[in-house]
Motif scaffolding. Structure first.
Motif, mmCIF file in Angstrom:
data_model
loop_
_atom_site.group_PDB
_atom_site.id
_atom_site.type_symbol
_atom_site.label_atom_id
_atom_site.label_comp_id
_atom_site.label_asym_id
_atom_site.label_seq_id
_atom_site.Cartn_x
_atom_site.Cartn_y
_atom_site.Cartn_z
ATOM 1 N N TRP A 1 3.282 7.729 4.420
ATOM 2 C CA TRP A 1 2.769 8.032 5.816
ATOM 3 C C TRP A 1 2.353 6.700 6.485
ATOM 4 N N MET A 2 2.925 6.372 7.639
ATOM 5 C CA MET A 2 2.622 5.112 8.286
ATOM 6 C C MET A 2 1.409 5.200 9.036
ATOM 7 N N SER A 3 0.228 5.366 8.595
ATOM 8 C CA SER A 3 -0.866 5.629 9.546
ATOM 9 C C SER A 3 -2.395 5.337 8.520
ATOM 10 N N ASN A 4 -3.204 5.551 9.176
ATOM 11 C CA ASN A 4 -4.635 5.396 8.510
ATOM 12 C C ASN A 4 -5.656 6.398 8.894
ATOM 13 N N MET B 1 -0.355 -1.126 -3.858
ATOM 14 C CA MET B 1 1.097 -0.935 -3.631
ATOM 15 C C MET B 1 1.702 -1.811 -2.393
ATOM 16 N N ASP B 2 0.657 -1.557 -1.396
ATOM 17 C CA ASP B 2 1.050 -2.080 -0.215
ATOM 18 C C ASP B 2 -0.220 -2.820 0.625
ATOM 19 N N TYR B 3 -0.130 -3.953 1.109
ATOM 20 C CA TYR B 3 -1.336 -4.622 1.412
ATOM 21 C C TYR B 3 -1.554 -4.591 2.989
ATOM 22 N N GLY B 4 -0.923 -3.518 3.704
ATOM 23 C CA GLY B 4 -1.381 -3.319 5.106
ATOM 24 C C GLY B 4 -2.229 -2.226 5.254
ATOM 25 N N LYS B 5 -2.588 -1.942 6.709
ATOM 26 C CA LYS B 5 -3.663 -0.954 6.933
ATOM 27 C C LYS B 5 -2.771 0.509 7.191
ATOM 28 N N ASP B 6 -1.569 0.521 7.088
ATOM 29 C CA ASP B 6 -0.782 1.774 7.494
ATOM 30 C C ASP B 6 -0.058 1.943 6.489
ATOM 31 N N HIS B 7 -0.292 2.568 5.423
ATOM 32 C CA HIS B 7 0.613 3.003 4.230
ATOM 33 C C HIS B 7 -0.158 3.670 3.316
ATOM 34 N N TYR B 8 0.204 5.149 3.446
ATOM 35 C CA TYR B 8 -0.763 6.124 2.823
ATOM 36 C C TYR B 8 0.046 7.206 2.330
ATOM 37 N N ALA B 9 -0.403 8.046 1.328
ATOM 38 C CA ALA B 9 -0.086 9.271 0.749
ATOM 39 C C ALA B 9 1.492 9.163 0.278
ATOM 40 N N THR B 10 1.427 8.124 -0.251
ATOM 41 C CA THR B 10 2.803 7.518 -0.999
ATOM 42 C C THR B 10 3.357 8.331 -1.982
ATOM 43 N N VAL B 11 4.377 8.999 -1.952
ATOM 44 C CA VAL B 11 4.877 9.784 -3.230
ATOM 45 C C VAL B 11 6.481 9.438 -3.257
#
Ligand code: FRU
Length: 562
Positions: free
Chosen positions: A393-396, A368-378
């Motif tokens: 959540w903007m982290s990894n 959905m997002d090709y960065g390193k800091d994009h997780y737990a998206t709902v």
């Protein structure tokens, strides 16, 4: 987010309202007790992040009423965390780790530095704290949880450690907003109990009172992380401010060890509720007429997408396919590790869903997002106008506990509206910055600021460099022929906290990018194709804000945000 905790934390910490030092009763080389005296609302606990955890049991009337872990200071205080007390409590503290068994517990700095106070200072102390992104006032945050919209208010709960800025003691913190950008901190919503700490989950607005807790009650589903992971339920009759736990928890159990992150939603097509959760390497789907009794329907996952990590935090939503009168379902699957650039990331699957089975029509892995800091998206439940608004959540997990902040750790992404678009016969997830962001644009300028949106009109290839006088820089490159957009943060600033942090991330653009929108907010850079066909979210920690910009191959405008 620089607001104070309403009703709980009110004033600045001043010499006049702070008092005390405590006298520990030392019981052994790793245990001590403290009796909290009467008088002030908080005991401020001094934290030293590099120390091992001490376990604190709060005992009232000989009963254990609360237990949590905190890295109590041994020789130096990094920051304080507040413990609400009424006076008379006994704290039974057990220290872990080598220094605790070899050092003299009586000499630990925590005893000198523990303070009584009627208030806790949450004024921002962090230069990297974003302004228009949600952050906790203090303490650790990971996944967004239980997001819903009701009566003009967006509610965001989150995985929260109130006793330190590293992952531990999971509860649901809570913030509210009228515009998705200005957030107000609220009291903690759901706290640990005998079934476990409170892991990720969701909320629904029960408009038809199917559960019997009242029309419009807000029902939360979360994972009780005890010895095993089970799913529990809580309800709120005051619009999500306070929750009562359901007396018959848990409502869903399994013998799969990673069994978590329930996302419930009303499915009008079957006139029932559905719930999807992560179970090891698959997502399980359930249905229910009343939110209390759940029937297992099916599992999805084997043979699809990326399986290099644990599947977590699912969502299942129906979306419009742009420019058509068709809709399709999309299953969101967060995975850690296994992301395209290491660690955590969000993959998705497009397909159909009949209330029982999700059928996937794609064969490749899509992010959905090709960065390193994009997780737990709902996504939010009950968003207005049928919108599907997502927050990540903007982290990894590769470095989330080490990023260079202390008062708080982690921010959320800007809100994004999701839909679907077609490209070369395939259907992809569209990710567009939510319109609330455009509403808060300031006057156009050509000067970069630490909190701004950079808009670049491009004709073909482009090179964009953001830099500061320290020689730190973030570069972005659009290659029209290759159909890629990339971001290089290898020279972006502070990076020594993790070898996994320096990175170049690359995204497919699915056609030409005509306009690029880049949201900058102190420590984050989120780049979007204005048409929502590419998204890339990366953290940066420049030692001073980027104030210079060079653009080759495009015309840029800067809009201050807020
Ligand atoms: C994802 C996650 C979830 C879990 C939560 C615990 O980041 O691991 O699966 O519920 O964090 O904090």
């Amino acid at each position: 987010m620089r607001t104070l905790f309403i009703g709980i934390i009110t004033a600045m910490l001043t010499a006049t309202n702070v008092s005390g030092q405590v006298n520990p009763m030392v019981l052994s080389d790793h245990q001590a007790m403290v009796r909290v005296d009467e008088g002030k609302a908080y005991l401020l606990l001094p934290v030293q992040e590099k120390e091992e955890y001490a376990n604190v049991r709060m005992i009232v009337g000989n009963e254990n009423v609360r237990s949590f872990n905190v890295r109590l200071a041994v020789d130096k205080v990094d920051y304080y965390v507040p413990l609400k007390v009424s006076g008379g409590e006994l704290l039974d503290i057990t220290f872990h780790g080598d220094r605790r068994t070899t050092g003299a517990v009586r000499e630990f700095a925590c005893w000198r530095e523990m303070k009584r106070s009627d208030s806790f200072d949450t004024a921002n102390r962090e230069r990297f704290r974003p302004l228009y992104h949600h952050t906790p006032a203090y303490g650790w945050m990971n996944d967004p949880n239980g997001m819903f919209y009701k009566d003009g208010v967006w509610h965001l709960y989150y995985q929260f450690n109130p006793f330190g800025s590293q992952w531990e003691n999971m509860t649901w913190g809570h913030s509210t907003s009228k515009d998705l950008l200005h957030w107000e901190a609220q009291p903690t919503a759901i706290e640990a109990d005998a079934l476990g700490t409170i892991f990720s989950g969701s909320c629904v607005v029960d408009k038809k009172n199917t559960a019997g807790f009242g029309e419009g009650a807000v029902i939360a589903f979360y994972t009780s992380a005890g010895q095993s992971q089970t799913q529990s339920m809580a309800y709120s009759t005051d619009n999500g401010r306070t929750f009562t736990k359901y007396a018959k928890n848990p409502v869903l159990v399994s013998d799969v060890p990673d069994f978590r992150d329930p996302k419930a939603f009303w499915n009008p097509e079957i006139q029932k509720w559905n719930l999807i959760l992560a179970a090891g390497q698959e997502m399980r789907i359930y249905s229910s007429p009343n939110l209390k009794d759940w029937t297992y329907e099916s599992s999805f996952g084997t043979g699809y997408g990326n399986h290099d990590g644990v599947w977590e935090c699912p969502d299942l939503i129906k979306l419009q396919v742009r420019g058509t009168d068709r809709q399709k379902w999309m299953l969101i699957c967060n995975i850690n590790p296994g992301g395209p650039f290491g660690g955590s990331a969000t993959q998705y699957f497009v397909g159909d869903f009949d209330g029982k089975t999700f059928t996937c029509s794609q064969t490749d892995t899509r992010w959905m997002d090709y960065g390193k800091d994009h997780y737990a998206t709902v996504t939010f439940d009950n968003a207005p106008d049928g919108r599907k608004v997502a927050i990540a959540w903007m982290s990894n997990w590769q470095y989330a506990n080490q990023v260079p902040t202390q008062q708080y750790r982690s921010a959320n992404s800007v809100p994004r509206d999701l839909d679907l678009f077609e490209y070369k016969g395939q259907t992809y997830c569209g990710v567009t910055p939510s319109r609330e962001l455009t509403a808060l644009r300031g006057k156009a300028t050509n000067k970069l600021s630490p909190t701004c949106e950079l808009v670049i009109d491009m004709k073909g290839n482009a090179d964009i460099t953001l830099s500061n006088s320290k020689g730190e820089q973030l570069t972005m490159q659009y290659d029209e022929t290759a159909g890629t957009f990339s971001m290089d943060r290898t020279q972006s600033g502070e990076k020594s906290f993790s070898e996994a942090f320096p990175a170049v991330t690359v995204a497919p653009t699915h056609g030409a990018i005509k306009q690029l929108r880049v949201f900058i907010d102190h420590c984050s850079v989120e780049a979007f194709d204005a048409e929502g066909k590419m998204a890339m979210t990366n953290l940066v920690f420049p030692s001073m804000p980027y104030d210079q910009i060079k653009v080759k191959g495009g015309k840029f405008t800067v809009y201050p945000v807020l």
